[in-house]
Design an enzyme around this catalytic site. Sequence first.
Site, PDB file in Angstrom:
ATOM      1  N   GLU A   1       0.987  -1.223  -0.008  1.00  0.00           N
ATOM      2  CA  GLU A   1      -0.054   0.184  -0.005  1.00  0.00           C
ATOM      3  C   GLU A   1       0.928   1.251   0.040  1.00  0.00           C
ATOM      4  O   GLU A   1       0.359   2.373   0.417  1.00  0.00           O
ATOM      5  CB  GLU A   1      -0.856   0.187   1.114  1.00  0.00           C
TER       6      GLU A   1
ATOM      7  N   HIS B   1      -0.640   4.547   8.313  1.00  0.00           N
ATOM      8  CA  HIS B   1      -1.481   3.756   8.227  1.00  0.00           C
ATOM      9  C   HIS B   1      -1.613   2.664   9.152  1.00  0.00           C
ATOM     10  O   HIS B   1      -0.588   1.681   9.380  1.00  0.00           O
ATOM     11  CB  HIS B   1      -1.490   3.138   6.689  1.00  0.00           C
TER      12      HIS B   1
ATOM     13  N   HIS C   1      -4.406  -0.448  11.492  1.00  0.00           N
ATOM     14  CA  HIS C   1      -5.473  -1.223  11.484  1.00  0.00           C
ATOM     15  C   HIS C   1      -6.336  -1.297  13.023  1.00  0.00           C
ATOM     16  O   HIS C   1      -6.486  -2.578  13.526  1.00  0.00           O
ATOM     17  CB  HIS C   1      -5.395  -2.523  10.877  1.00  0.00           C
TER      18      HIS C   1
ATOM     19  N   HIS D   1     -11.277  -2.039   7.311  1.00  0.00           N
ATOM     20  CA  HIS D   1      -9.695  -1.770   6.888  1.00  0.00           C
ATOM     21  C   HIS D   1      -8.905  -1.219   8.182  1.00  0.00           C
ATOM     22  O   HIS D   1      -8.127  -1.765   8.693  1.00  0.00           O
ATOM     23  CB  HIS D   1      -9.425  -1.230   5.793  1.00  0.00           C
TER      24      HIS D   1
END
Length: 246
Positions: A81, A100, A102, A168
């Site tokens: 990603e 990023h 989760h 996500h």
Amino acid sequence: MHIKERRLIAGACRVLAARGLTPGFLGHVSLRVDDERLLVRCRGPRERGLAFTTEQDVRLVTLDGDPGTGGELDGWSVPHELPLHTEVLRTRPDVTAVVHAHPEDVVAADLAGLAIRPIVGALDIPGAHLAAGGVPVYPRSVLIRTRALAAQMTAAMGDRPVVLLRGHGLTSAAADVPGAVLQALSVDRLARIMLAVSSAGGVPRDLPPEDLAELPDLGAGLTSEIAWRHELARLSHRRHHGARRR
């Protein structure tokens, strides 16, 4: 090259893991170093997850995912990603760092239909102001591995500091790495409280406007610098003595 910055990113990865925002081995942190390159947490030959990130796992790459200098990716691979990071950096000149993660409570709250709202005040003043401005949601639960998908995400994000990724996780963008991490922690905290209120049979309600207006800006010295030193000290204590997740 960029030893201090690599160490900073590695520490940020370990903080995210210690706080439970990156369960397992997925997630990444990046930092822009110039117009064409960024430092990003990559996957190495002895990959064990973010909780065990070292500065050697942080590699210099171009916005297109190529080595930022000779040998930089020998034995390491960029995140699938990476476009999630690079598209934010391409479109947001105000952003230097991207996280990023989760966080499962954030995912659960969104799937339960609970938007991140300013339901607490002095408990987390930066979080209250962030939530009051709105936390948008990218509605596709996909791996953001192309520039086209990343462009959809950044469009949903707009000029906000955090966007939720349905089913996500989240993306947090800021002027520095500590800021991006601390924003993610605030959103996770709000999600946990909202889930707890809902589970107890209550209805999460926004702060009254007069209370929100009364919350002061305590300055970066307290809300960023001390908060970040606390996270690093907490991480060190956890490593040496053992500690619960939160």
